[in-house]
Scaffold this motif. Structure first.
Motif, PDB file in Angstrom:
ATOM      1  N   THR A 100       0.841  -1.203   0.000  1.00  0.00           N
ATOM      2  CA  THR A 100       0.000   0.000   0.000  1.00  0.00           C
ATOM      3  C   THR A 100       0.874   1.250   0.000  1.00  0.00           C
ATOM      4  N   GLU A 101       0.252   2.357  -0.358  1.00  0.00           N
ATOM      5  CA  GLU A 101       0.872   3.655  -0.095  1.00  0.00           C
ATOM      6  C   GLU A 101      -0.172   4.525   0.592  1.00  0.00           C
ATOM      7  N   THR A 102       0.281   5.616   1.197  1.00  0.00           N
ATOM      8  CA  THR A 102      -0.686   6.463   1.905  1.00  0.00           C
ATOM      9  C   THR A 102      -1.130   7.612   1.020  1.00  0.00           C
ATOM     10  N   GLU A 103      -2.348   8.040   1.282  1.00  0.00           N
ATOM     11  CA  GLU A 103      -2.860   9.222   0.601  1.00  0.00           C
ATOM     12  C   GLU A 103      -1.951  10.420   0.868  1.00  0.00           C
ATOM     13  N   GLY A 104      -1.458  10.508   2.117  1.00  0.00           N
ATOM     14  CA  GLY A 104      -0.571  11.619   2.471  1.00  0.00           C
ATOM     15  C   GLY A 104       0.652  11.687   1.577  1.00  0.00           C
ATOM     16  N   SER A 105       1.189  10.526   1.202  1.00  0.00           N
ATOM     17  CA  SER A 105       2.385  10.528   0.362  1.00  0.00           C
ATOM     18  C   SER A 105       2.057  11.000  -1.053  1.00  0.00           C
ATOM     19  N   VAL A 106       0.830  10.692  -1.523  1.00  0.00           N
ATOM     20  CA  VAL A 106       0.429  11.158  -2.863  1.00  0.00           C
ATOM     21  C   VAL A 106       0.234  12.678  -2.849  1.00  0.00           C
ATOM     22  N   LEU A 107      -0.388  13.173  -1.768  1.00  0.00           N
ATOM     23  CA  LEU A 107      -0.563  14.628  -1.658  1.00  0.00           C
ATOM     24  C   LEU A 107       0.796  15.321  -1.638  1.00  0.00           C
ATOM     25  N   ALA A 108       1.750  14.724  -0.924  1.00  0.00           N
ATOM     26  CA  ALA A 108       3.092  15.307  -0.853  1.00  0.00           C
ATOM     27  C   ALA A 108       3.752  15.322  -2.231  1.00  0.00           C
ATOM     28  N   LEU A 109       3.513  14.250  -2.998  1.00  0.00           N
ATOM     29  CA  LEU A 109       4.066  14.190  -4.359  1.00  0.00           C
ATOM     30  C   LEU A 109       3.487  15.323  -5.209  1.00  0.00           C
ATOM     31  N   VAL A 110       2.179  15.524  -5.127  1.00  0.00           N
ATOM     32  CA  VAL A 110       1.534  16.584  -5.911  1.00  0.00           C
ATOM     33  C   VAL A 110       2.105  17.948  -5.508  1.00  0.00           C
ATOM     34  N   ARG A 111       2.269  18.157  -4.203  1.00  0.00           N
ATOM     35  CA  ARG A 111       2.829  19.439  -3.742  1.00  0.00           C
ATOM     36  C   ARG A 111       4.246  19.643  -4.266  1.00  0.00           C
ATOM     37  N   SER A 112       5.013  18.563  -4.194  1.00  0.00           N
ATOM     38  CA  SER A 112       6.412  18.667  -4.572  1.00  0.00           C
ATOM     39  C   SER A 112       6.575  18.989  -6.058  1.00  0.00           C
ATOM     40  N   VAL A 113       5.798  18.300  -6.912  1.00  0.00           N
ATOM     41  CA  VAL A 113       5.862  18.573  -8.355  1.00  0.00           C
ATOM     42  C   VAL A 113       5.407  20.009  -8.618  1.00  0.00           C
ATOM     43  N   THR A 114       4.335  20.416  -7.939  1.00  0.00           N
ATOM     44  CA  THR A 114       3.797  21.758  -8.155  1.00  0.00           C
ATOM     45  C   THR A 114       4.805  22.825  -7.735  1.00  0.00           C
ATOM     46  N   SER A 155       1.640  27.951 -17.424  1.00  0.00           N
ATOM     47  CA  SER A 155       2.141  27.127 -16.325  1.00  0.00           C
ATOM     48  C   SER A 155       1.095  26.101 -15.894  1.00  0.00           C
ATOM     49  N   ALA A 156      -0.186  26.422 -16.025  1.00  0.00           N
ATOM     50  CA  ALA A 156      -1.205  25.443 -15.653  1.00  0.00           C
ATOM     51  C   ALA A 156      -1.160  24.230 -16.583  1.00  0.00           C
ATOM     52  N   THR A 157      -0.981  24.477 -17.874  1.00  0.00           N
ATOM     53  CA  THR A 157      -0.928  23.358 -18.819  1.00  0.00           C
ATOM     54  C   THR A 157       0.298  22.478 -18.568  1.00  0.00           C
ATOM     55  N   ALA A 158       1.445  23.133 -18.403  1.00  0.00           N
ATOM     56  CA  ALA A 158       2.677  22.377 -18.154  1.00  0.00           C
ATOM     57  C   ALA A 158       2.577  21.627 -16.838  1.00  0.00           C
ATOM     58  N   LEU A 159       1.996  22.280 -15.836  1.00  0.00           N
ATOM     59  CA  LEU A 159       1.875  21.659 -14.523  1.00  0.00           C
ATOM     60  C   LEU A 159       0.978  20.426 -14.581  1.00  0.00           C
ATOM     61  N   ARG A 160      -0.137  20.545 -15.320  1.00  0.00           N
ATOM     62  CA  ARG A 160      -1.057  19.405 -15.421  1.00  0.00           C
ATOM     63  C   ARG A 160      -0.340  18.209 -16.049  1.00  0.00           C
ATOM     64  N   ARG A 161       0.476  18.495 -17.064  1.00  0.00           N
ATOM     65  CA  ARG A 161       1.222  17.420 -17.719  1.00  0.00           C
ATOM     66  C   ARG A 161       2.232  16.797 -16.747  1.00  0.00           C
ATOM     67  N   ASP A 162       2.993  17.652 -16.054  1.00  0.00           N
ATOM     68  CA  ASP A 162       3.998  17.142 -15.111  1.00  0.00           C
ATOM     69  C   ASP A 162       3.353  16.306 -14.010  1.00  0.00           C
ATOM     70  N   LEU A 163       2.203  16.791 -13.520  1.00  0.00           N
ATOM     71  CA  LEU A 163       1.522  16.053 -12.457  1.00  0.00           C
ATOM     72  C   LEU A 163       1.048  14.694 -12.960  1.00  0.00           C
ATOM     73  N   GLY A 164       0.485  14.705 -14.177  1.00  0.00           N
ATOM     74  CA  GLY A 164       0.011  13.450 -14.764  1.00  0.00           C
ATOM     75  C   GLY A 164       1.148  12.442 -14.874  1.00  0.00           C
ATOM     76  N   GLU A 165       2.301  12.906 -15.344  1.00  0.00           N
ATOM     77  CA  GLU A 165       3.458  12.006 -15.494  1.00  0.00           C
ATOM     78  C   GLU A 165       3.926  11.482 -14.147  1.00  0.00           C
ATOM     79  N   ALA A 166       4.043  12.377 -13.186  1.00  0.00           N
ATOM     80  CA  ALA A 166       4.552  11.972 -11.873  1.00  0.00           C
ATOM     81  C   ALA A 166       3.601  10.976 -11.211  1.00  0.00           C
ATOM     82  N   LEU A 167       2.300  11.242 -11.318  1.00  0.00           N
ATOM     83  CA  LEU A 167       1.333  10.335 -10.696  1.00  0.00           C
ATOM     84  C   LEU A 167       1.346   8.974 -11.380  1.00  0.00           C
ATOM     85  N   ALA A 168       1.543   8.970 -12.703  1.00  0.00           N
ATOM     86  CA  ALA A 168       1.598   7.695 -13.428  1.00  0.00           C
ATOM     87  C   ALA A 168       2.850   6.911 -13.025  1.00  0.00           C
TER      88      ALA A 168
END
Lengths: 193, 189
Positions: A100-114, A155-168
């Protein structure tokens, strides 16, 4: 000085004046312009209020800066417990494994990429949908602060792409959408790059 | 980035902190810690107790952040927590002083604000100094109302909650505090 400590000669009370100072409410507002006693009273209360602000400024200066050692000590003592959030299951080759992974770690990933996107700072992040069920469609909701002067749309478009990649790469979530809401513009031009 | 977070609005920091971001929470603590400390010092009259109060308030804030409805209002909320924990501290101290009058009581009887007595009022030159002295002479429950109002900007209702009294009592105490302070500082009329 009157003997009663809260009624003036005109019949109004100091409590009424004190309340008026805080709220602007007074039973007979016109009276305040014509009554010397009330005006004196209000003047005194206003001087007190000024002295109060000065005392506060002086106390605030005495309290030091939030970057000083006293705050570092307090922060070191806090031992903030983690907020894991929901538990997100991960696939495994071996059915006996339970990864498993925690939701908290996913939120941290999103923050970090952003945060690594120039001009952008993440705010609150929400994962909408049942993350505890593998394959469920999940929408990422991200509040975003943007530094004034940065091109928002780009920056919103680029960010959405970066987030999508990181989450994948780092999760197995089925991301249906990434919704970005710009909630704040940071009005602080600052060197970054 | 640590210094980048120091530029970010309260609501962003509070939202992140509620999500579990300790760096954002620490940025909030750095931003409002001095105000919290100033308030706690004036309420408890003790520098050591004030730092304990700030720490307790921050611990509580971290635990309860997700209950904060309006993240932009985090400053007022932190100050209210500081006020409440300061009042708790005063109550503990009073109980302690009652239970064991002579045991370790050094600070229990120290006048809040740690100011000298009335005899030195002739020395008070500035308005700030005069106000400090006048505050130290104020009855405890009036001083609490005054500090919560003037330092923390709390509403009558919020002060009433902190002190567990009615808003009408807050109004009365605050008015009496102000009158006493004005009389003490300049004589009423």
């Amino acid at each position: 000085m009157s003997t009663s400590h809260d009624t003036l000669g005109c019949g109004h009370t100091l409590e009424e004046l004190s309340l008026y100072l805080d709220t602007g409410d007074f039973p007979d507002p016109g009276h305040l312009d014509s009554c010397p006693e009330c005006r004196n009273g209000l003047d005194s209360l206003r001087r007190l209020s000024t002295a109060g602000s000065e005392l506060f400024s002086s106390d605030l200066a005495d309290a030091g800066s939030g970057s000083d050692d006293w705050m570092k000590n307090i922060l070191a003592n806090l031992k903030l417990e983690l907020r894991p959030g929901r538990t997100i299951p991960l696939r495994s080759e071996d059915p006996l494994d339970r990864l498993t992974e925690t939701e908290g770690s996913v939120l941290a990933l999103v923050r970090s990429v952003t945060d690594s996107t120039p001009g952008a700072v993440a705010g609150k992040v929400r994962l909408e949908g049942d993350v505890t069920v593998p394959g469920e469609a999940i929408t990422v909701n991200l509040d975003l602060a943007v530094v004034f002067g940065h091109p928002l749309l780009g920056s919103a478009t680029a960010l959405r792409r970066d987030l999508g990649e990181a989450l994948a790469r780092h999760t197995e979530l089925n991301i249906a959408a990434i919704d970005i809401t710009i909630t704040d513009v940071i009005d602080a031009p600052r060197e970054e790059s | 980035m640590r210094d980048q977070l120091d530029l970010v609005p309260d609501a962003i920091l509070a939202g992140r902190a509620a999500d579990g971001d300790t760096a954002a929470f620490e940025a909030l603590a750095r931003r409002y810690g001095p105000h919290m400390r100033a308030c706690a010092r004036r309420l408890t009259g003790s520098h050591a107790d004030a730092d304990d109060v700030v720490q307790e308030a921050l611990v509580q804030a971290w635990k309860q952040l997700d209950s904060l409805r309006e993240p932009a209002a985090v400053k007022g909320w932190l100050l209210r927590l500081t006020g409440s924990r300061s009042i708790d501290c005063l109550r503990r101290r009073r109980n302690h002083a009652t239970l064991s009058a002579d045991d370790d009581g050094g600070q229990a009887v120290e006048p809040p604000a740690g100011e000298p007595g009335p005899e030195s009022s002739a020395m008070a030159t500035s308005g700030t100094e005069a106000l400090k002295l006048a505050l130290a002479r104020l009855p405890e429950e009036q001083r609490r109302c005054w500090v919560l109002k003037e330092f923390n900007g709390q509403t009558y209702e919020q002060i009433a909650q902190t002190l567990n009294i009615s808003p009408a009592s807050v109004r009365g105490r605050l008015a009496r505090a102000r009158v006493a302070l004005v009389r003490d500082m300049e004589g009423w009329r």
